[in-house]
Design an enzyme around this catalytic site. Structure first.
Site, mmCIF file in Angstrom:
data_model
loop_
_atom_site.group_PDB
_atom_site.id
_atom_site.type_symbol
_atom_site.label_atom_id
_atom_site.label_comp_id
_atom_site.label_asym_id
_atom_site.label_seq_id
_atom_site.Cartn_x
_atom_site.Cartn_y
_atom_site.Cartn_z
ATOM 1 N N ASP A 1 -1.212 -0.950 5.008
ATOM 2 C CA ASP A 1 -1.632 0.432 5.278
ATOM 3 C C ASP A 1 -0.986 0.947 6.565
ATOM 4 O O ASP A 1 -0.545 2.100 6.634
ATOM 5 C CB ASP A 1 -3.154 0.478 5.372
ATOM 6 C CG ASP A 1 -3.667 1.859 5.742
ATOM 7 O OD1 ASP A 1 -3.612 2.764 4.900
ATOM 8 O OD2 ASP A 1 -4.129 2.017 6.887
ATOM 9 N N ASP B 1 0.848 -1.182 0.000
ATOM 10 C CA ASP B 1 0.000 0.000 0.000
ATOM 11 C C ASP B 1 0.888 1.237 0.000
ATOM 12 O O ASP B 1 2.070 1.185 0.365
ATOM 13 C CB ASP B 1 -0.914 0.013 1.229
ATOM 14 C CG ASP B 1 -2.101 0.965 1.065
ATOM 15 O OD1 ASP B 1 -2.327 1.422 -0.066
ATOM 16 O OD2 ASP B 1 -2.787 1.243 2.057
ATOM 17 N N GLU C 1 -10.115 25.949 -23.063
ATOM 18 C CA GLU C 1 -10.380 25.142 -24.252
ATOM 19 C C GLU C 1 -9.091 24.907 -25.038
ATOM 20 O O GLU C 1 -8.090 25.626 -24.868
ATOM 21 C CB GLU C 1 -11.424 25.858 -25.129
ATOM 22 C CG GLU C 1 -11.793 25.148 -26.427
ATOM 23 C CD GLU C 1 -12.387 23.760 -26.231
ATOM 24 O OE1 GLU C 1 -11.606 22.835 -25.906
ATOM 25 O OE2 GLU C 1 -13.608 23.589 -26.419
ATOM 26 N N HIS D 1 -20.135 26.114 -20.948
ATOM 27 C CA HIS D 1 -20.613 27.500 -20.961
ATOM 28 C C HIS D 1 -21.827 27.647 -21.872
ATOM 29 O O HIS D 1 -22.077 26.814 -22.761
ATOM 30 C CB HIS D 1 -19.493 28.433 -21.433
ATOM 31 C CG HIS D 1 -19.031 28.114 -22.835
ATOM 32 N ND1 HIS D 1 -19.698 28.528 -23.963
ATOM 33 C CD2 HIS D 1 -17.955 27.412 -23.272
ATOM 34 C CE1 HIS D 1 -19.068 28.104 -25.041
ATOM 35 N NE2 HIS D 1 -18.002 27.419 -24.647
ATOM 36 N N GLU E 1 1.740 4.227 -4.103
ATOM 37 C CA GLU E 1 1.242 2.857 -4.238
ATOM 38 C C GLU E 1 2.176 2.021 -5.107
ATOM 39 O O GLU E 1 2.475 0.857 -4.779
ATOM 40 C CB GLU E 1 -0.167 2.881 -4.824
ATOM 41 C CG GLU E 1 -1.208 3.423 -3.867
ATOM 42 C CD GLU E 1 -2.546 3.686 -4.518
ATOM 43 O OE1 GLU E 1 -3.547 3.753 -3.796
ATOM 44 O OE2 GLU E 1 -2.584 3.834 -5.769
ATOM 45 N N ASP F 1 -5.199 -2.852 -2.413
ATOM 46 C CA ASP F 1 -6.515 -2.225 -2.492
ATOM 47 C C ASP F 1 -6.561 -1.105 -3.519
ATOM 48 O O ASP F 1 -7.572 -0.400 -3.625
ATOM 49 C CB ASP F 1 -6.976 -1.718 -1.119
ATOM 50 C CG ASP F 1 -6.060 -0.668 -0.516
ATOM 51 O OD1 ASP F 1 -5.703 -0.808 0.661
ATOM 52 O OD2 ASP F 1 -5.706 0.287 -1.219
#
Length: 384
Positions: free
Chosen positions: A124, A9, A263, A187, A50, A75
């Site tokens: 973990d 983890d 954009e 928009h 990870e 996980d």
């Protein structure tokens, strides 16, 4: 041949932020923990941590027995799916780590399985020990527990422990906590919109038309009724800032401007219609349609470059708005790109999505890197 189980983890407190990993090697036949590894990594992303945990676990397993076969349990759906070859690895920081992990053992000797977070508690815990030690001022070297043979009975995992199979769609992320949810608002119309002219970040930067302002008001009314938006972020262009301001006023929120949401720059094609471009520059248009790596002529931005920018912006905003619902007011290409990336769809899918002015879409992003598309091109609020 011996068989090992590697549980790994990684995590970061912030994304990116102070990070660490934890990994352990388990004898599949006896359940004995053979080695553990943990290390503070400085400031990196959750996904990098990870992958570093995976790599450390595989290296520890090879040190114990280079002839063994290894079954990795994590996980992180992202790591498991990418290392299993089912998902493409697109992020530049992850590709070299994945390549290193793939070379630790010969092909075919490592398998991968996704497990729920509650079944990965020891890896973990090791990752958090590393991060806690760093937070307390210890050096990274002091946080290592690499190749340490376990001596306590409670460290062992019963052999043959059943793992819960991952479910499909949102169910697979039900234990991940509240996602960062992006409500994506294109928009409202500008004078160029009904004419279907290329209007990117390198053109005249038009404002909304009267129709566009009415569309923004209708979107604002819908979002106010739903009452779920906690923040508003806008592209820097005039049409998006104007749309965002109308919505934010109704919601009593401020607008944050994010340059990464602008954009695509269509270069010399700005202001042209598709038909005009087909008549004047057919070869350039065909090349652009055939490859996402081709940029519009005159200094434009390719869809590949746009996707790289949007992915980085997405990761930044996910970290900033973890567990919250945020409205992103942006444009056709950024919204389609976010949807495409969430679905892991090919670049040509951009040409197969309809996205109307002032339409709403939504994507939820979970802590393991998984995403769920929840809405696409909703225009119900624009109907009479």
């Amino acid at each position: 041949m011996r068989e090992f189980i590697v549980e790994a983890d990684g995590g970061s407190r912030g994304n990116p932020g102070p990070a660490g990993y934890g990994a352990l090697v388990i004898d599949a036949a006896t359940g004995e923990t053979l080695a553990e590894a943990a290390e503070h990594l400085g400031t990196v992303t959750n996904n990098v941590a990870e992958y570093r945990g995976l790599l450390a676990g595989l290296l520890a397993a090879r040190e114990v027995d280079p002839a063994a076969s290894v079954h990795v349990r994590m996980d992180s759906k992202l790591v498991v799916e990418q290392m299993s070859g089912r998902w493409k690895i697109k992020h530049a920081d992850l590709k070299p780590l994945a390549a290193q992990a793939a070379r630790v053992f010969p092909p075919g000797r490592v398998t991968y399985e996704w497990i729920p977070r509650e079944q990965n508690k020891r890896a973990d815990r090791l990752a958090n020990v590393a991060m806690d030690a760093a937070a307390g001022g210890k050096a990274a070297a002091d946080t290592r527990a690499a190749r340490a043979v376990a001596t306590t009975p409670e460290a062992a995992v019963p052999a043959g422990r059943e793992a819960t199979a991952p479910s499909v769609g949102w169910g697979a992320t039900a234990d991940m906590g509240a996602p960062a949810t992006f409500v994506l608002l294109r928009h409202g119309e500008t004078p160029l919109t009904p004419q279907k002219r290329f209007s990117g970040s390198g053109g005249t930067d038009p404002s909304l038309s009267d129709v566009g302002r009415d569309q923004a008001e209708r979107a604002a009314a819908l979002l106010a009724r739903r009452g779920t938006i906690q923040a508003v972020v806008s592209s820097p262009l005039a049409r998006t800032r104007e749309t965002a301001a109308i919505v934010a006023t109704r919601l009593n929120l401020d607008v944050t401007v994010e340059d990464g949401l602008r954009e695509t720059d269509f270069g010399a094609w700005e202001g042209l219609t598709f038909a005009e471009l087909r008549d004047r520059h057919p070869d350039d248009l065909n090349a652009w349609l055939a490859s996402p790596d081709v940029a519009p002529t005159g200094g434009g931005e390719s869809f590949t470059a746009t996707a790289t920018r949007i992915a980085a912006t997405r990761d930044k905003l996910i970290a900033a708005y973890a567990g919250r619902t945020v409205l992103l007011v942006t444009h056709v290409t950024p919204i389609k790109t976010l949807i495409r990336l969430a679905l892991n769809a090919p670049p040509e899918s951009l040409f197969r999505m309809e996205l109307s002015a002032a339409s709403l879409s939504a994507v939820a992003y979970y802590a393991d890197g998984n995403a769920s598309v929840r809405l696409l091109n909703d225009t119900s609020h624009l109907r009479p």
